[in-house]
Scaffold this motif. Structure first.
Motif, short mmCIF file in Angstrom:
data_model
loop_
_atom_site.label_atom_id
_atom_site.label_comp_id
_atom_site.label_asym_id
_atom_site.label_seq_id
_atom_site.Cartn_x
_atom_site.Cartn_y
_atom_site.Cartn_z
N ILE B 103 0.86 -1.19 0.00
CA ILE B 103 0.00 0.00 0.00
C ILE B 103 0.89 1.24 0.00
CG2 ILE B 103 -1.74 1.31 1.29
CD1 ILE B 103 -2.58 -1.39 2.58
N LEU B 104 0.74 2.07 -1.01
CA LEU B 104 1.52 3.31 -1.07
C LEU B 104 0.62 4.49 -0.75
CD1 LEU B 104 3.68 2.68 -4.27
CD2 LEU B 104 4.09 2.00 -1.90
N ASP B 126 1.05 -9.78 -4.75
CA ASP B 126 -0.14 -9.97 -5.58
C ASP B 126 -0.77 -8.68 -6.07
OD1 ASP B 126 -0.20 -12.81 -5.06
OD2 ASP B 126 -0.84 -12.28 -3.04
N LEU B 127 -0.46 -7.58 -5.41
CA LEU B 127 -1.24 -6.38 -5.66
C LEU B 127 -0.52 -5.16 -5.09
CD1 LEU B 127 -4.05 -5.08 -6.31
CD2 LEU B 127 -4.85 -5.92 -4.11
N VAL B 128 -0.61 -4.05 -5.83
CA VAL B 128 -0.12 -2.77 -5.30
C VAL B 128 -1.30 -1.80 -5.24
CG1 VAL B 128 1.42 -0.78 -5.65
CG2 VAL B 128 2.22 -3.09 -6.21
N TYR B 129 -1.53 -1.25 -4.06
CA TYR B 129 -2.58 -0.24 -3.89
C TYR B 129 -1.95 1.15 -3.83
CZ TYR B 129 -6.87 -2.85 -2.75
OH TYR B 129 -8.01 -3.61 -2.79
N LEU B 156 -4.04 -0.87 -8.15
CA LEU B 156 -5.35 -0.25 -7.98
C LEU B 156 -5.22 1.06 -7.20
CD1 LEU B 156 -7.45 -3.40 -7.00
CD2 LEU B 156 -7.22 -2.38 -9.26
N ARG B 157 -6.09 1.99 -7.53
CA ARG B 157 -6.11 3.29 -6.86
C ARG B 157 -7.43 3.43 -6.10
NH1 ARG B 157 -3.50 8.22 -7.69
NH2 ARG B 157 -2.24 7.17 -9.25
N ASP B 158 -7.34 3.80 -4.85
CA ASP B 158 -8.57 3.92 -4.05
C ASP B 158 -8.33 4.88 -2.88
OD1 ASP B 158 -11.17 3.43 -3.14
OD2 ASP B 158 -10.98 1.25 -3.29
N GLU B 161 -9.12 4.69 3.23
CA GLU B 161 -10.04 3.94 4.09
C GLU B 161 -10.57 2.68 3.38
OE1 GLU B 161 -9.96 7.21 3.78
OE2 GLU B 161 -9.34 7.69 5.83
N ASN B 162 -10.88 2.81 2.11
CA ASN B 162 -11.36 1.65 1.36
C ASN B 162 -10.29 0.57 1.23
OD1 ASN B 162 -13.66 3.13 1.00
ND2 ASN B 162 -13.27 3.64 -1.15
N ILE B 163 -9.07 1.02 0.99
CA ILE B 163 -7.96 0.07 0.86
C ILE B 163 -7.81 -0.73 2.15
CG2 ILE B 163 -5.45 -0.13 0.61
CD1 ILE B 163 -5.56 2.41 -1.18
N ILE B 164 -7.81 0.00 3.27
CA ILE B 164 -7.61 -0.67 4.56
C ILE B 164 -8.73 -1.67 4.83
CG2 ILE B 164 -7.47 -0.31 7.08
CD1 ILE B 164 -4.98 0.61 5.45
N SER B 165 -9.97 -1.28 4.51
CA SER B 165 -11.05 -2.22 4.84
C SER B 165 -10.99 -3.46 3.94
CB SER B 165 -12.41 -1.53 4.82
OG SER B 165 -12.80 -1.30 3.49
N LYS B 166 -10.60 -3.29 2.69
CA LYS B 166 -10.48 -4.46 1.80
C LYS B 166 -9.37 -5.40 2.25
CE LYS B 166 -12.44 -2.24 -2.22
NZ LYS B 166 -12.14 -1.35 -3.34
N VAL B 167 -8.28 -4.81 2.68
CA VAL B 167 -7.12 -5.59 3.08
C VAL B 167 -7.41 -6.34 4.40
CG1 VAL B 167 -4.84 -5.18 4.10
CG2 VAL B 167 -5.34 -4.35 1.80
N LYS B 168 -8.12 -5.67 5.30
CA LYS B 168 -8.48 -6.32 6.57
C LYS B 168 -9.48 -7.45 6.35
CE LYS B 168 -7.17 -3.09 10.07
NZ LYS B 168 -7.45 -2.37 11.29
#
Lengths: 241, 241
Positions: B103-104, B126-129, B156-158, B161-168
């Motif tokens: 996550i950047l 697998d993924l860079v946010y 993906l760009r988001d 807060e959305n990134i954190i909830s998806k990752v959790k």
């Protein structure tokens, strides 16, 4: 208070040439543009002349020369207008002894070279060697990427053969990165004295560098892709720190 | 054989705007300039239009439009003259499942973002946010530094807060780099599912990112200097790979 307004002034004409390596080498001078790097240059006793844009307050505790906006623009390669520019004397590195060394063979990108110098300083390495065909230390982009670390860690330029003989003389183990006939980095033992060799962005290390090495290592990767040389350098330096 | 010679041609005018993010986002198109990256774009099914300079042989096995030298110059930001330019469609990433994520948060330098994507792909992440205030993936410098890795690994760009909830939601352990109240990286346990957060070049991670983390780690350093964010990212990714 000295103020220079003419682009034809001899000092300005000389300093204006310092964006070219041959003139930096001829005069042993280079340009520093960022405020915190100018502070580092002053601390390192490398300042030759501090230049301040007319109308701007000199925040440094050293004398300065004021110049017009046109001159500041001529001397800087920033898009935004600089308030300060420092003409600096090349660092006179004293290298008596060293244990942990980085050798860059023909590394071409100034961002990579600067980043590697910054990382080497952070991880407590003693010295960075550049082969003669590596990019210039005093290039603006190298200076910027190094974040001024070269004021703290010696960076020397020499022929590959001379570098190798000096490093061997000190008893450093020579480590090369190579994908073939090499050990995985995580299995490689840490030693007290070592020299890590890294090669050109496109071709990697030369055959002669690989043959000179005491050990060849490869960084474990999941996908068969090469890493950026500054990234590979950092992972190796962290492992052997 | 279609040949365009007029800078006023509607297609050329549209493509000429793709050096600006807002037009890239509006048209879902971006420009790729290096030959090996054009090959990657074709393989990834992202090619919209291949543009070839008049008089140059089309070495790719797809149709192309020929254009004048003036047009090639208008569309490219290289100093040297390009033979080929590819107008590409933005990648439509399919992300069903992931275990290891980067996550950047507000990383600004395109070279850093591109290098981190390249490293993440190499180490099998697998993924860079990217948070919305991070720099654009389709910037020329990001593309160049990534060496086309974003054709292979989803980016993906988001909103943060959305990134954190998806990752959790996926059960990833959230790891933050922080110099205070943190464990040394070498003592941090490897886990199956994790998300490594990295912050802005100047300020590091935001306080909210640090507070969200399940673990805070710091990279062991000999000198109190910060590392470049792409370097820190690489050392973390290698450790947790």
């Amino acid at each position: 208070m000295e103020v220079i307004k003419s682009l034809e002034n001899n000092k300005i004409k000389l300093w204006g040439k310092l964006n070219q390596k041959k003139y930096r080498d001829r005069y042993n001078l280079f340009i520093v543009q960022e405020r915190h790097l100018i502070e580092e240059a002053i601390k390192a006793n490398c300042l030759d002349t501090l230049i301040v844009r007319e109308g701007v307050n000199n925040i440094f505790e050293v004398d300065c020369i004021y110049v017009s906006e046109a001159i500041i623009k001529k001397l800087s390669d920033n898009v935004s207008l600089n308030d300060y520019i420092a003409i600096c004397k090349m660092v006179d590195y004293k290298v008596d002894n060293f244990k942990k060394v980085i050798i860059l063979e023909k590394v071409q990108d100034p961002g990579n070279v600067g980043t590697i110098i910054r990382t080497a300083y952070s991880f407590g390495y003693d010295l960075v060697y550049l082969t003669e065909d590596s990019c210039d230390l005093y290039n603006q982009k190298t200076i910027q990427a190094s974040q001024g670390a070269f004021f703290h860690i010696p960076v020397l330029r020499d022929k590959f053969e001379n570098i190798i003989s000096k490093v061997k003389e000190k008893g450093c183990k020579l480590i090369a990165t190579d994908l073939e006939n090499s050990n995985y980095l995580s299995k490689s033992k840490k030693v007290d004295k070592l020299a890590i060799m890294l090669g050109n962005e496109g071709q990697g290390l030369s055959k002669k560098a690989i043959l000179t090495a005491d050990e060849r290592v490869k960084i474990e990767m999941d996908n068969f892709e090469s890493l950026n040389v500054a990234i590979a350098a950092a992972i190796l330096m962290y492992h052997y720190r």
